[in-house]
Design an enzyme around this catalytic site. Structure first.
Site, mmCIF file in Angstrom:
data_model
loop_
_atom_site.group_PDB
_atom_site.id
_atom_site.type_symbol
_atom_site.label_atom_id
_atom_site.label_comp_id
_atom_site.label_asym_id
_atom_site.label_seq_id
_atom_site.Cartn_x
_atom_site.Cartn_y
_atom_site.Cartn_z
ATOM 1 N N ASP A 19 14.122 44.638 25.438
ATOM 2 C CA ASP A 19 12.950 44.686 24.219
ATOM 3 C C ASP A 19 12.957 46.023 23.388
ATOM 4 O OD1 ASP A 19 12.226 42.081 24.757
ATOM 5 O OD2 ASP A 19 10.964 43.061 26.322
ATOM 6 N N HIS A 49 16.329 37.996 21.676
ATOM 7 C CA HIS A 49 16.497 38.915 20.641
ATOM 8 C C HIS A 49 15.545 38.479 19.634
ATOM 9 C CE1 HIS A 49 19.616 40.001 23.532
ATOM 10 N NE2 HIS A 49 18.969 41.264 23.337
#
EC number: 6.3.4.4
Length: 345
Positions: A19, A49
């Protein structure tokens, strides 16, 4: 005499617990460097994503995040586990980007079946103690080690996408074309080098991503490790610089995992872990995201000399501790909100 071909292969790696904003960095690099192939390495659909384009967000788990650049082939390397259901949904979701016509799935990719997802979610150790995403990757990798896992070539629905990604990537490099390899998750989730046992089911460093798509180490030109100013983590496990949820909220940092929807834990930048991540990956460059969260004055800035002194000091310290130059700086979620210093190396 053997002809020397200039290497044009770049690997993007997360330097923390995932992340880090790799999707934004990958989209930017694809737009600027125009690779002929964008190849995805990593574990499988356990990593999500987010790509922001023109105010619209796309949450993806299988398709390479460089998909907005329509001139490149999109490849999924043999080392990646594929969930056909997730993949086909993403192909449909991204039809405006001509993903179906550009996608190559290596015929040797392992296949996640429903039984793997059920095992992942029902396993008390994985689900409660480790904090698995429940995507079936761990159990599928177990079957792979036992040599009983199905491969992409065994799945009828994937037939039109099958190919040899290693050949595609190596041929492109031999032609002197740009190739971008996307890593997933982050270095500190590596099965070997992460905060074991609170890790993923395989290695997540640059060397593994190269192997996932079938290229040797001598073919790699650049390794860009991505860090964000305030690292985050989903699930259990050590987090030395973790702050309280109240502190995170006061800084305006409230994030949720793309795959799990769970609230992300937030911490302060850990310079020593950044140094280790750069070493493990053989980093040649660093991309830094979330500078606008570190200092709100930096939001949307596109020139280095217009950054605040506070931001410059932070960047300088990262470079001093890691010994690696910070070359790409993200100052907002949109692709144009980026400072690119690569030409100054």
């Amino acid at each position: 005499m053997k002809k020397v071909v200039l290497l044009t292969c770049t690997i993007i790696v997360g330097g923390q617990w995932g992340d880090e904003g790799k999707g934004k960095i990958i989209s930017y690099i694809c737009d600027k460097d125009k690779p002929s192939i964008i190849a995805r390495g990593g574990v499988g659909p356990n990593a999500g994503h987010t790509v922001n384009i023109g105010g619209k967000s796309y949450g993806i788990r299988m398709i390479p995040t460089g998909f907005p650049y329509k001139e490149a082939k999109l490849a999924i390397g043999a080392g990646v586990l594929v969930d056909p259901e997730v993949l086909l949904k993403e192909v449909e979701m991204l039809k405006d980007f001509n993903v179906k016509e550009r996608l190559i799935v290596d015929y040797r990719c392992g296949i996640i079946e429903e039984k793997h997802k059920i095992m992942d979610r029902k396993d008390e150790h994985l689900a409660k103690e480790i904090g698995t995403t429940g995507s079936g990757c761990g159990p599928a990798n177990v079957d792979r080690v036992l040599r009983i896992l199905k491969q992409a070539k065994d799945i009828e629905e994937l037939k039109e996408f099958l190919g040899d990604v290693s050949e595609e990537v190596n041929n492109a490099l031999d032609r002197g074309e740009n190739v971008l390899i996307e890593g997933t998750q982050g270095t500190l989730l590596s099965l070997y080098y992460g905060t074991y046992p609170y890790v993923t089911s395989k290695d997540t460093t640059a060397s593994s991503f190269a192997a996932d798509v079938g290229i040797g180490p001598t073919k790699v030109d650049e390794v860009i490790v991505v860090f964000k100013t305030f690292p985050t983590r989903v699930g259990a496990g050590p987090f030395p610089t973790e702050m309280s949820l109240e502190e995170a909220e006061s800084l305006g940092i409230v994030e949720y995992g793309t795959v799990t929807g769970r609230r992300r834990r937030v911490g302060y930048f850990d310079f020593e872990l950044a140094r280790k991540a750069c070493r493990l990956n053989g980093a040649t460059q660093i991309a830094l995201t979330g500078l606008d969260k570190y200092d709100k004055e930096c939001y949307g800035v596109t020139e280095y000399n217009k950054l605040s002194e506070k931001a410059k000091e932070f960047i300088n310290k990262i470079e001093e501790v890691t010994g690696v130059p910070v070359t790409i700086i993200s100052t907002g979620p949109e692709m144009h909100q980026t400072i690119d210093l690569r030409n100054e190396l």
